[in-house]
Design an enzyme around this catalytic site. Structure first.
Site, PDB file in Angstrom:
ATOM      1  N   ASN A  16      53.961  54.491  57.980  1.00  0.00           N
ATOM      2  CA  ASN A  16      53.175  53.272  57.719  1.00  0.00           C
ATOM      3  C   ASN A  16      53.713  52.528  56.509  1.00  0.00           C
ATOM      4  O   ASN A  16      53.759  51.298  56.492  1.00  0.00           O
ATOM      5  CB  ASN A  16      51.699  53.626  57.522  1.00  0.00           C
ATOM      6  CG  ASN A  16      50.980  53.792  58.843  1.00  0.00           C
ATOM      7  OD1 ASN A  16      50.757  52.818  59.555  1.00  0.00           O
ATOM      8  ND2 ASN A  16      50.644  55.025  59.193  1.00  0.00           N
ATOM      9  N   ARG A  68      40.340  66.436  39.495  1.00  0.00           N
ATOM     10  CA  ARG A  68      40.831  65.273  40.246  1.00  0.00           C
ATOM     11  C   ARG A  68      40.937  64.033  39.379  1.00  0.00           C
ATOM     12  O   ARG A  68      41.842  63.231  39.506  1.00  0.00           O
ATOM     13  CB  ARG A  68      39.899  64.999  41.436  1.00  0.00           C
ATOM     14  CG  ARG A  68      40.057  66.035  42.537  1.00  0.00           C
ATOM     15  CD  ARG A  68      39.445  65.553  43.813  1.00  0.00           C
ATOM     16  NE  ARG A  68      38.007  65.652  43.823  1.00  0.00           N
ATOM     17  CZ  ARG A  68      37.195  64.845  44.505  1.00  0.00           C
ATOM     18  NH1 ARG A  68      37.692  63.862  45.211  1.00  0.00           N
ATOM     19  NH2 ARG A  68      35.900  65.013  44.478  1.00  0.00           N
ATOM     20  N   ARG A  94      44.684  63.004  49.625  1.00  0.00           N
ATOM     21  CA  ARG A  94      43.977  63.342  48.400  1.00  0.00           C
ATOM     22  C   ARG A  94      42.633  62.647  48.423  1.00  0.00           C
ATOM     23  O   ARG A  94      42.556  61.428  48.638  1.00  0.00           O
ATOM     24  CB  ARG A  94      44.809  62.768  47.267  1.00  0.00           C
ATOM     25  CG  ARG A  94      44.939  63.425  45.927  1.00  0.00           C
ATOM     26  CD  ARG A  94      45.116  64.835  45.872  1.00  0.00           C
ATOM     27  NE  ARG A  94      44.356  65.298  44.718  1.00  0.00           N
ATOM     28  CZ  ARG A  94      44.238  66.544  44.363  1.00  0.00           C
ATOM     29  NH1 ARG A  94      44.780  67.481  45.063  1.00  0.00           N
ATOM     30  NH2 ARG A  94      43.526  66.868  43.314  1.00  0.00           N
ATOM     31  N   HIS A 112      43.331  54.811  58.968  1.00  0.00           N
ATOM     32  CA  HIS A 112      42.809  56.068  59.516  1.00  0.00           C
ATOM     33  C   HIS A 112      43.116  56.108  61.014  1.00  0.00           C
ATOM     34  O   HIS A 112      42.878  55.119  61.717  1.00  0.00           O
ATOM     35  CB  HIS A 112      41.297  56.148  59.279  1.00  0.00           C
ATOM     36  CG  HIS A 112      40.705  57.418  59.791  1.00  0.00           C
ATOM     37  ND1 HIS A 112      40.894  58.641  59.158  1.00  0.00           N
ATOM     38  CD2 HIS A 112      39.968  57.688  60.892  1.00  0.00           C
ATOM     39  CE1 HIS A 112      40.290  59.584  59.849  1.00  0.00           C
ATOM     40  NE2 HIS A 112      39.716  59.031  60.897  1.00  0.00           N
TER      41      HIS A 112
HETATM   42  C1  GRF Z   1      48.849  58.252  59.749  1.00  0.00           C
HETATM   43  O1  GRF Z   1      48.457  58.711  61.006  1.00  0.00           O
HETATM   44  C2  GRF Z   1      47.692  57.610  59.036  1.00  0.00           C
HETATM   45  O2  GRF Z   1      46.798  56.985  59.893  1.00  0.00           O
HETATM   46  C3  GRF Z   1      47.018  58.792  58.379  1.00  0.00           C
HETATM   47  O3  GRF Z   1      48.071  59.631  57.986  1.00  0.00           O
HETATM   48  C4  GRF Z   1      49.202  59.405  58.808  1.00  0.00           C
HETATM   49  C5  GRF Z   1      50.328  59.067  57.897  1.00  0.00           C
HETATM   50  O4  GRF Z   1      51.529  58.898  58.588  1.00  0.00           O
HETATM   51  N1  GRF Z   1      46.175  58.336  57.300  1.00  0.00           N
HETATM   52  P1  GRF Z   1      52.764  58.214  57.876  1.00  0.00           P
HETATM   53  O5  GRF Z   1      53.054  59.056  56.622  1.00  0.00           O
HETATM   54  O6  GRF Z   1      52.408  56.813  57.554  1.00  0.00           O
HETATM   55  O7  GRF Z   1      53.890  58.318  58.858  1.00  0.00           O
END
Ligand code: GRF
Length: 217
Positions: A16, A68, A94, A112
């Site tokens: 992402n 934390r 985290r 998410h």
């Molecule tokens: C993704 O599926 C995102 O939705 C979730 O963790 C994963 C991260 O994947 N929060 P990447 O590291 O972006 O490939």
């Protein structure tokens, strides 16, 4: 156009993150990805960010153990020292304290891999398949203290197939994640979102004000 200064927080491969970096290369994109921070030393995404010419930092959470907030204070110092305006969580594993969330109220977004409010937490694809749902997807939302909650900016949907496995479904959801995360950051960074009664609204008439991506892949 003044571009917003964005940091991406990761813990892993950073696909992402890469989608955001790619999108931000466009001249008219309203944000600059200026920093990638990992809480895990050697996370694969760090190398990808460096290759793309983006500053990286590692703020390891492990040495802080259960404290934390102490970890987050270090993280906050790093973000402030880079004059960060918007934070994108992208596979950042985290839990955040209310203190840190408050520092970034309305300026921190997360992706998410489920259609929230369904399937908060982990193993979303396995749980969706176990329930036999026909539609699944991903959500980008503003971060609030409660995990996987907060005003929804955009959602993307995928059809669940009879012969799906968690991996196959995850791959199709990931494809849509890579579309809705840059689109959502574009909306937020250009100031076209606002929160009303806990819901995210966009200015009517803007080209990408559709909050729901109805594409079924
Ligand atoms: C993704 O599926 C995102 O939705 C979730 O963790 C994963 C991260 O994947 N929060 P990447 O590291 O972006 O490939």
């Amino acid at each position: 156009m003044t571009k917003r200064r964005v940091a991406i927080l990761i813990s892993g491969r950073g696909s992402n993150m890469t989608a955001l970096i790619e999108a931000a290369k466009a001249k008219d994109f309203p944000a600059d990805i200026v920093l990638v921070v990992s809480n895990i030393a050697g996370a694969a995404g760090l190398a990808r960010a460096s290759e793309a010419g983006i500053a990286t930092a590692t703020v390891e959470s492990k040495p802080f153990g259960k404290d934390r907030e102490a970890f987050e204070r270090r993280l906050q110092d790093t973000l402030v020292s880079h004059n960060i305006e918007i934070v994108c969580l992208a596979g950042f594993l985290r839990l955040l304290t209310p203190w840190f969330v408050k520092q970034w109220d309305g300026r921190m977004i997360n992706i998410h891999p489920a259609l929230l409010p369904s399937y908060k937490g982990l193993h979303t694809h396995e749980r969706a398949l176990a329930d036999g749902v026909k539609i699944h997807g991903a959500t980008v939302h503003f971060v609030v203290p409660e995990m996987d909650s907060g005003p929804i900016i955009m959602q993307g949907a995928v059809a669940v197939r009879d012969d799906d496995t968690p991996d196959l479904l995850a791959a199709r959801v990931l494809e849509i994640e890579h579309q809705i995360y840059p689109d959502s950051l574009r909306l937020v960074a250009s100031g076209r979102t606002r929160i009303e009664n806990g819901h995210c609204k966009t200015d009517a008439g803007s080209p990408d004000d559709a909050l729901i991506s109805p594409e079924i892949i």
